[in-house]
Enzyme design. Structure first.
Site, PDB file in Angstrom:
ATOM      1  N   ASN A 100      -4.755  -2.720   1.727  1.00  0.00           N
ATOM      2  CA  ASN A 100      -5.649  -3.720   1.104  1.00  0.00           C
ATOM      3  C   ASN A 100      -6.713  -4.331   1.985  1.00  0.00           C
ATOM      4  O   ASN A 100      -6.537  -4.517   3.153  1.00  0.00           O
ATOM      5  CB  ASN A 100      -4.929  -4.899   0.580  1.00  0.00           C
ATOM      6  CG  ASN A 100      -3.707  -4.546  -0.162  1.00  0.00           C
ATOM      7  OD1 ASN A 100      -2.980  -3.467  -0.131  1.00  0.00           O
ATOM      8  ND2 ASN A 100      -2.999  -5.420  -1.297  1.00  0.00           N
ATOM      9  N   HIS A 117      -6.921  -0.134   6.577  1.00  0.00           N
ATOM     10  CA  HIS A 117      -8.216   0.137   5.779  1.00  0.00           C
ATOM     11  C   HIS A 117      -9.337  -0.731   5.973  1.00  0.00           C
ATOM     12  O   HIS A 117     -10.478  -0.498   5.160  1.00  0.00           O
ATOM     13  CB  HIS A 117      -8.142   0.540   4.470  1.00  0.00           C
ATOM     14  CG  HIS A 117      -7.124   1.938   4.059  1.00  0.00           C
ATOM     15  ND1 HIS A 117      -6.345   2.227   2.782  1.00  0.00           N
ATOM     16  CD2 HIS A 117      -6.717   2.795   5.207  1.00  0.00           C
ATOM     17  CE1 HIS A 117      -5.768   3.202   3.056  1.00  0.00           C
ATOM     18  NE2 HIS A 117      -5.869   3.696   4.346  1.00  0.00           N
ATOM     19  N   CYS A 129     -26.112  -0.023  16.172  1.00  0.00           N
ATOM     20  CA  CYS A 129     -26.795  -0.665  17.207  1.00  0.00           C
ATOM     21  C   CYS A 129     -26.033  -1.331  18.142  1.00  0.00           C
ATOM     22  O   CYS A 129     -24.946  -1.787  17.965  1.00  0.00           O
ATOM     23  CB  CYS A 129     -28.031  -1.487  16.537  1.00  0.00           C
ATOM     24  SG  CYS A 129     -27.686  -2.992  16.152  1.00  0.00           S
ATOM     25  N   GLY A 190       3.955  -1.939  -3.907  1.00  0.00           N
ATOM     26  CA  GLY A 190       2.699  -1.927  -4.763  1.00  0.00           C
ATOM     27  C   GLY A 190       1.770  -0.836  -4.212  1.00  0.00           C
ATOM     28  O   GLY A 190       0.543  -0.958  -4.330  1.00  0.00           O
ATOM     29  N   THR A 191       2.333   0.502  -3.773  1.00  0.00           N
ATOM     30  CA  THR A 191       1.296   1.340  -3.338  1.00  0.00           C
ATOM     31  C   THR A 191       1.691   2.608  -3.920  1.00  0.00           C
ATOM     32  O   THR A 191       3.061   2.931  -4.334  1.00  0.00           O
ATOM     33  CB  THR A 191       1.019   1.459  -1.775  1.00  0.00           C
ATOM     34  OG1 THR A 191       0.717   2.614  -1.518  1.00  0.00           O
ATOM     35  CG2 THR A 191       2.578   1.656  -1.199  1.00  0.00           C
ATOM     36  N   SER A 192       0.715   3.405  -4.478  1.00  0.00           N
ATOM     37  CA  SER A 192       1.165   4.728  -5.057  1.00  0.00           C
ATOM     38  C   SER A 192       1.594   5.481  -3.987  1.00  0.00           C
ATOM     39  O   SER A 192       2.202   6.775  -4.059  1.00  0.00           O
ATOM     40  CB  SER A 192      -0.066   5.581  -5.721  1.00  0.00           C
ATOM     41  OG  SER A 192      -1.140   5.360  -4.697  1.00  0.00           O
ATOM     42  N   ASN A 216       7.680  -1.363  -6.629  1.00  0.00           N
ATOM     43  CA  ASN A 216       6.563  -0.880  -7.280  1.00  0.00           C
ATOM     44  C   ASN A 216       6.823  -0.920  -8.902  1.00  0.00           C
ATOM     45  O   ASN A 216       7.825  -0.866  -9.541  1.00  0.00           O
ATOM     46  CB  ASN A 216       6.398   0.497  -7.073  1.00  0.00           C
ATOM     47  CG  ASN A 216       5.062   0.915  -7.181  1.00  0.00           C
ATOM     48  OD1 ASN A 216       3.844   0.027  -6.358  1.00  0.00           O
ATOM     49  ND2 ASN A 216       4.273   2.025  -7.871  1.00  0.00           N
TER      50      ASN A 216
HETATM   51  P1  OAD Z   1      -3.068   2.563  -5.860  1.00  0.00           P
HETATM   52  O1  OAD Z   1      -3.944   2.159  -7.020  1.00  0.00           O
HETATM   53  O2  OAD Z   1      -3.105   4.054  -5.718  1.00  0.00           O
HETATM   54  O3  OAD Z   1      -1.549   2.144  -6.328  1.00  0.00           O
HETATM   55  C1  OAD Z   1      -1.180   0.907  -6.765  1.00  0.00           C
HETATM   56  C2  OAD Z   1       0.394   0.934  -7.417  1.00  0.00           C
HETATM   57  O4  OAD Z   1       0.794  -0.339  -7.687  1.00  0.00           O
HETATM   58  C3  OAD Z   1       0.552   1.962  -8.463  1.00  0.00           C
HETATM   59  O5  OAD Z   1       1.614   2.816  -8.152  1.00  0.00           O
HETATM   60  C4  OAD Z   1       1.109   0.773  -9.398  1.00  0.00           C
HETATM   61  O6  OAD Z   1       1.985   1.201 -10.220  1.00  0.00           O
HETATM   62  C5  OAD Z   1       1.602  -0.349  -8.652  1.00  0.00           C
HETATM   63  N1  OAD Z   1       1.291  -1.554  -9.376  1.00  0.00           N
HETATM   64  C6  OAD Z   1       0.612  -2.221 -10.114  1.00  0.00           C
HETATM   65  N2  OAD Z   1       0.581  -3.485 -10.446  1.00  0.00           N
HETATM   66  C7  OAD Z   1       1.949  -3.614  -9.716  1.00  0.00           C
HETATM   67  C8  OAD Z   1       2.552  -4.916  -9.747  1.00  0.00           C
HETATM   68  N3  OAD Z   1       2.208  -6.271 -10.266  1.00  0.00           N
HETATM   69  N4  OAD Z   1       3.568  -5.051  -8.687  1.00  0.00           N
HETATM   70  C9  OAD Z   1       3.985  -3.950  -8.258  1.00  0.00           C
HETATM   71  N5  OAD Z   1       3.333  -2.640  -8.264  1.00  0.00           N
HETATM   72  C10 OAD Z   1       2.045  -2.474  -9.183  1.00  0.00           C
HETATM   73  O7  OAD Z   1      -3.143   1.796  -4.740  1.00  0.00           O
HETATM   74  P2  OAD Z   1      -2.972   1.917  -3.149  1.00  0.00           P
HETATM   75  O8  OAD Z   1      -1.634   2.612  -3.002  1.00  0.00           O
HETATM   76  O9  OAD Z   1      -3.112   0.702  -2.396  1.00  0.00           O
HETATM   77  O10 OAD Z   1      -7.996   3.853   0.000  1.00  0.00           O
HETATM   78  O11 OAD Z   1      -4.212   3.170  -2.613  1.00  0.00           O
HETATM   79  C11 OAD Z   1      -4.143   3.565  -1.578  1.00  0.00           C
HETATM   80  C12 OAD Z   1      -5.383   3.570  -1.200  1.00  0.00           C
HETATM   81  O12 OAD Z   1      -6.321   4.576  -2.332  1.00  0.00           O
HETATM   82  C13 OAD Z   1      -6.440   2.309  -1.021  1.00  0.00           C
HETATM   83  O13 OAD Z   1      -6.190   1.620   0.059  1.00  0.00           O
HETATM   84  C14 OAD Z   1      -7.739   3.060  -1.080  1.00  0.00           C
HETATM   85  C15 OAD Z   1      -7.334   3.911  -2.302  1.00  0.00           C
HETATM   86  O14 OAD Z   1      -8.491   4.831  -2.638  1.00  0.00           O
HETATM   87  C16 OAD Z   1      -9.352   3.701   0.606  1.00  0.00           C
HETATM   88  O15 OAD Z   1     -10.185   3.226  -0.122  1.00  0.00           O
HETATM   89  C17 OAD Z   1      -9.351   4.567   1.801  1.00  0.00           C
END
Ligand code: OAD
Length: 246
Positions: A100, A117, A129, A190-192, A216
């Site tokens: 995050n 990140h 610079c 909370g990550t995909s 998740n």
């Molecule tokens: P994602 O948007 O890919 O995944 C978020 C996850 O959180 C999903 O699997 C949702 O189901 C889950 N979710 C949503 N609400 C929730 C809740 N209340 N409790 C638990 N889970 C919940 O986000 P990230 O995994 O963070 O990278 O994405 C990884 C990276 O892809 C980010 O850091 C960013 C993005 O593009 C860069 O910008 C380099």
């Protein structure tokens, strides 16, 4: 044993615990996630907003998007998921790793945090610079001028986040990999769990013998790999875990 009881018993027995967070922990604070039904990548194209090429071609559009997100985050408050994870950072045995960029874990008081990140609140000189080479804090919302300029050389500055195609900060990833490799329990929250190299931490932890847990809202890229899935809202599940592993 039910899954929650099992996770609590493993946490209590663990010498080292590591957790990797993603955008889902900030959903309850009103910050959109990237993927899923109403995710940012459903409405915006990665290639036009989150790559160095996009920034080079059109820094104004990229900064307008970041300025909008900074405004949303500035108006938000951390939720129970941030508070629990931040409180656990007071335990010497616990390492918190985050994808995050929103700074809400820091606002909850996280003491030690490995940011993979970068931070949406930091910027650096696009020309790197001599004096603007390192990231610096600029939490002005909204930015008075877009794109903002380097106070040292007048070049455009960029958000100090990792864009697609860019390498992660070596020291941060190394620290995260060490924490994953030595963890007895590894939590993915909370990550995909599909964006590399962050997504490689779970298989690394597993190879080194960690008991692995997914927290998740729904099944993710990690579900088939982990020992236990706790599906539901991170802010509620972490609250329940914290009652028994304070
Ligand atoms: P994602 O948007 O890919 O995944 C978020 C996850 O959180 C999903 O699997 C949702 O189901 C889950 N979710 C949503 N609400 C929730 C809740 N209340 N409790 C638990 N889970 C919940 O986000 P990230 O995994 O963070 O990278 O994405 C990884 C990276 O892809 C980010 O850091 C960013 C993005 O593009 C860069 O910008 C380099």
């Amino acid at each position: 044993m039910n899954p929650l009881d099992l996770v609590v018993s493993r946490l209590k027995a663990a010498k080292r615990v590591a957790a990797l967070t993603g955008a889902g922990i900030s959903a309850a604070s009103g910050i959109p996630t990237f993927r899923g039904a109403d995710g940012l990548w459903k409405h915006f194209r990665v290639e036009t907003l989150a790559t160095a090429e996009a920034f080079e071609n059109d820094p104004t559009t990229v900064w307008e998007w970041y300025d909008w997100r900074r405004g949303l985050i500035a108006a938000a408050t951390p939720n129970r998921a941030h508070d629990v994870l931040a409180a656990w950072t007071a335990k010497p045995a616990f390492t918190l790793i985050t994808q995050n960029v929103d700074g809400l874990l820091e606002r909850s008081g996280a003491e030690r945090l490995i940011r993979l990140h970068g931070s949406i609140w930091h910027v650096r000189c696009w020309e790197r610079c001599a004096r603007g080479r390192s990231d610096w804090l600029d939490d002005t919302v909204p930015m008075p001028a877009i794109p903002p300029r380097c106070p040292h050389c007048g070049a455009i500055v960029r958000p100090a986040v990792t864009w697609f195609g860019e390498t992660l900060d070596y020291a941060s990833f190394d620290a995260a990999a060490n924490a994953a490799a030595s963890a007895d329990v590894f939590l993915t929250v909370g990550t995909s769990a599909i964006v590399y190299p962050a997504a490689s931490l779970l298989p690394l932890a597993k190879r080194r013998g960690a008991f692995s847990v997914e927290i998740n809202l729904e099944p993710s890229g990690a579900s088939d790999t982990v020992d236990v899935c706790l599906h539901g809202k991170a802010e509620e599940i972490l609250d329940r875990l914290c009652e028994r592993w304070p």
